[in-house]
Write an enzyme that holds these catalytic residues in place. Sequence first.
Site, mmCIF file in Angstrom:
data_model
loop_
_atom_site.group_PDB
_atom_site.id
_atom_site.type_symbol
_atom_site.label_atom_id
_atom_site.label_comp_id
_atom_site.label_asym_id
_atom_site.label_seq_id
_atom_site.Cartn_x
_atom_site.Cartn_y
_atom_site.Cartn_z
ATOM 1 N N HIS A 184 -14.636 -18.438 100.751
ATOM 2 C CA HIS A 184 -13.463 -19.256 101.118
ATOM 3 C C HIS A 184 -13.920 -20.720 101.102
ATOM 4 C CE1 HIS A 184 -9.661 -20.293 102.773
ATOM 5 N NE2 HIS A 184 -9.806 -19.893 104.032
ATOM 6 N N HIS A 207 -9.862 -16.884 92.109
ATOM 7 C CA HIS A 207 -8.948 -17.057 93.253
ATOM 8 C C HIS A 207 -8.197 -15.765 93.484
ATOM 9 C CE1 HIS A 207 -5.890 -18.768 95.895
ATOM 10 N NE2 HIS A 207 -6.747 -19.762 96.065
ATOM 11 N N ASP A 225 -12.308 -25.891 95.077
ATOM 12 C CA ASP A 225 -13.652 -26.235 95.553
ATOM 13 C C ASP A 225 -14.566 -26.711 94.426
ATOM 14 O OD1 ASP A 225 -13.254 -25.756 98.274
ATOM 15 O OD2 ASP A 225 -13.507 -23.600 98.004
HETATM 16 C C1 LIG Z 1 -10.345 -22.861 98.768
HETATM 17 C C2 LIG Z 1 -10.742 -21.464 98.500
HETATM 18 O O1 LIG Z 1 -11.017 -20.711 99.398
HETATM 19 S S1 LIG Z 1 -10.711 -20.961 96.927
HETATM 20 C C3 LIG Z 1 -11.918 -19.676 96.795
HETATM 21 C C4 LIG Z 1 -13.315 -20.212 96.936
HETATM 22 N N1 LIG Z 1 -14.331 -19.180 96.697
HETATM 23 C C5 LIG Z 1 -15.154 -19.178 95.633
HETATM 24 O O2 LIG Z 1 -15.131 -20.060 94.788
HETATM 25 C C6 LIG Z 1 -16.163 -18.050 95.573
HETATM 26 C C7 LIG Z 1 -16.238 -17.430 94.181
HETATM 27 N N2 LIG Z 1 -15.038 -16.666 93.888
HETATM 28 C C8 LIG Z 1 -14.912 -15.365 94.300
HETATM 29 O O3 LIG Z 1 -15.798 -14.788 94.911
HETATM 30 C C9 LIG Z 1 -13.596 -14.659 94.018
HETATM 31 O O4 LIG Z 1 -12.989 -15.188 92.870
HETATM 32 C C10 LIG Z 1 -12.612 -14.753 95.205
HETATM 33 C C11 LIG Z 1 -13.272 -14.203 96.462
HETATM 34 C C12 LIG Z 1 -12.196 -16.200 95.441
HETATM 35 C C13 LIG Z 1 -11.370 -13.954 94.856
HETATM 36 O O5 LIG Z 1 -11.758 -12.645 94.866
HETATM 37 P P1 LIG Z 1 -10.845 -11.429 94.391
HETATM 38 O O6 LIG Z 1 -9.424 -11.755 94.478
HETATM 39 O O7 LIG Z 1 -11.289 -10.260 95.156
HETATM 40 O O8 LIG Z 1 -11.330 -11.347 92.883
HETATM 41 P P2 LIG Z 1 -10.697 -10.542 91.706
HETATM 42 O O9 LIG Z 1 -10.236 -9.211 92.154
HETATM 43 O O10 LIG Z 1 -9.719 -11.385 90.999
HETATM 44 O O11 LIG Z 1 -11.943 -10.360 90.753
HETATM 45 C C14 LIG Z 1 -11.758 -9.764 89.496
HETATM 46 C C15 LIG Z 1 -13.081 -9.635 88.821
HETATM 47 O O12 LIG Z 1 -13.585 -10.947 88.555
HETATM 48 C C16 LIG Z 1 -14.850 -11.108 89.149
HETATM 49 N N3 LIG Z 1 -14.941 -12.454 89.709
HETATM 50 C C17 LIG Z 1 -13.980 -13.108 90.396
HETATM 51 N N4 LIG Z 1 -14.445 -14.316 90.746
HETATM 52 C C18 LIG Z 1 -15.698 -14.394 90.247
HETATM 53 C C19 LIG Z 1 -16.679 -15.391 90.305
HETATM 54 N N5 LIG Z 1 -16.460 -16.551 90.942
HETATM 55 N N6 LIG Z 1 -17.861 -15.160 89.711
HETATM 56 C C20 LIG Z 1 -18.097 -14.002 89.067
HETATM 57 N N7 LIG Z 1 -17.207 -13.010 89.005
HETATM 58 C C21 LIG Z 1 -16.018 -13.211 89.583
HETATM 59 C C22 LIG Z 1 -14.892 -10.081 90.247
HETATM 60 O O13 LIG Z 1 -16.230 -9.739 90.568
HETATM 61 C C23 LIG Z 1 -14.133 -8.938 89.613
HETATM 62 O O14 LIG Z 1 -14.984 -8.285 88.711
HETATM 63 P P3 LIG Z 1 -14.951 -6.682 88.568
HETATM 64 O O15 LIG Z 1 -13.550 -6.361 88.167
HETATM 65 O O16 LIG Z 1 -15.975 -6.419 87.525
HETATM 66 O O17 LIG Z 1 -15.322 -6.162 89.915
HETATM 67 O O1 LIG Z 2 -5.488 -19.334 99.278
HETATM 68 C C1 LIG Z 2 -6.642 -18.889 99.334
HETATM 69 O O2 LIG Z 2 -6.929 -17.678 99.364
HETATM 70 C C2 LIG Z 2 -7.784 -19.815 99.372
HETATM 71 C C3 LIG Z 2 -7.429 -21.223 99.080
HETATM 72 O O3 LIG Z 2 -7.292 -21.606 97.945
HETATM 73 C C4 LIG Z 2 -7.168 -22.110 100.189
HETATM 74 O O4 LIG Z 2 -7.213 -21.680 101.350
HETATM 75 O O5 LIG Z 2 -6.914 -23.310 99.947
#
Ligand SMILES: CC(=O)SCCNC(=O)CCNC(=O)[C@H](O)C(C)(C)COP(=O)(O)OP(=O)(O)OC[C@H]1O[C@@H](n2cnc3c(N)ncnc32)[C@H](O)[C@@H]1OP(=O)(O)O
Ligand SMILES: O=C([O-])CC(=O)C(=O)O
Length: 372
Positions: free
Chosen positions: A224, A263, A314
């Site tokens: 997050h 995301h 981010d």
């Molecule tokens: C402001 C915010 O909070 S925005 C989010 C900030 N967080 C990050 O940048 C951390 C990196 N990103 C992630 O870990 C993820 O994209 C999350 C946690 C944000 C979203 O997770 P989910 O919704 O569960 O991901 P989702 O189901 O779309 O993933 C689909 C596939 O893409 C992969 N994937 C998604 N994001 C990433 C990533 N950043 N790096 C590598 N692989 C990824 C998943 O591992 C999954 O692979 P699989 O099908 O082989 O298991």
């Molecule tokens: O909406 C989300 O899951 C994460 C995000 O981008 C935020 O909190 O700004």
Amino acid sequence: MNDIRKGLVGVVVDTTAISKVNPESNSLLYRGYPVQELADRCSFEEVAYLLWNGELPTPDQLAEFQAEERANRTLDDTVLGVLDELPHTAHPMDVLRTAISVIGAADETLNEPGGWTDENANRGRSLRLLAQIPSILAYDQRRRRGQTLIPPSENLGFSENLLNMTFGEVPGPVVTKAFDVSMILYAEHSFNASTFTARVVTSTLSDLYSAVTAATGALKGPLHGGANEAVMHMFEEIGSAADAERWLDEALSQKRKIMGFGHRVYKHGDSRVPTMKAALDALVEHYRRPDVAELYDALEKAMTDRKGILPNLDYPSGPAYALMGFDTLTFTPLFVASRIVGWTAHVIEQLQANALIRPLSEYTGESERHLS
Ligand SMILES: CC(=O)SCCNC(=O)CCNC(=O)[C@H](O)C(C)(C)COP(=O)(O)OP(=O)(O)OC[C@H]1O[C@@H](n2cnc3c(N)ncnc32)[C@H](O)[C@@H]1OP(=O)(O)O
Ligand SMILES: O=C([O-])CC(=O)C(=O)O
């Protein structure tokens, strides 16, 4: 077997009138206004007023709001005393979470009958937290650098004051605007994990500080808000644009998550990224650091080619805060400085139509057994 949506993927748990995240149109509305328009034309204070009150302020309302925010920036001695006791090795998010908790413990209005959930009191508390979080994070970065506290200035706007308290000077308009834009973009995003945490705590009729403290803990995680810090660690690990592809292939082969990409809701790109990327580009030009943009672009291209996964907010925010001179560990507290508005708007909304949040689980442990 029940239909279990792990991570509550796709589950709609309540209504909200605060913001609308629309992945189909790749848009984000705050109280109906596109966030891009707000970032272009409004200050963060105006956007905070909008999120809390549902309408943009008139000039008089804005002046009153700003005067109140400016009058509440000074930390009291209890909070400063606790900050001074905390080790310099403490993560700034832990420092901030602790300081918010101390502010709550010192708020005697919580002892009044109905004091925990009173809407007017909660509005005042929200404004005071908005005013004081910058003072906490600026002082924390300074004390870790061995610098003395710079008191808040009532003559400066929210972003200018935060920057001045952190760096001892107000940077020029390019930097101040880029920072203010980041605050506007981070302010609110519907039922993200930290906001949902705040709503869960509020749903038990606990107090606003407990909700915000818990939300701060939820935001700290790298999946997050902690991702803005993690993006910068990743940039440091990669080094330069020339190494981006090789680094990415190795990281993906190790099944690492690439920070700042992906995301839960947006699958075709985060609505806020183009606006923040434009702010980053302005900073790159201002500080004459094309190497930062080159690394940014190289990793984005490689990640899109390999996985088709796009950056989230981010990704541009991390390097933008680094160029401004913030310590990497201060990035997620900056997210809090803004998201405090969204969290508290949701606390207030939750209380207006409260129901205890308590989902069910499917038991998969031992079947019933008895002591012999
Ligand atoms: C402001 C915010 O909070 S925005 C989010 C900030 N967080 C990050 O940048 C951390 C990196 N990103 C992630 O870990 C993820 O994209 C999350 C946690 C944000 C979203 O997770 P989910 O919704 O569960 O991901 P989702 O189901 O779309 O993933 C689909 C596939 O893409 C992969 N994937 C998604 N994001 C990433 C990533 N950043 N790096 C590598 N692989 C990824 C998943 O591992 C999954 O692979 P699989 O099908 O082989 O298991
Ligand atoms: O909406 C989300 O899951 C994460 C995000 O981008 C935020 O909190 O700004």
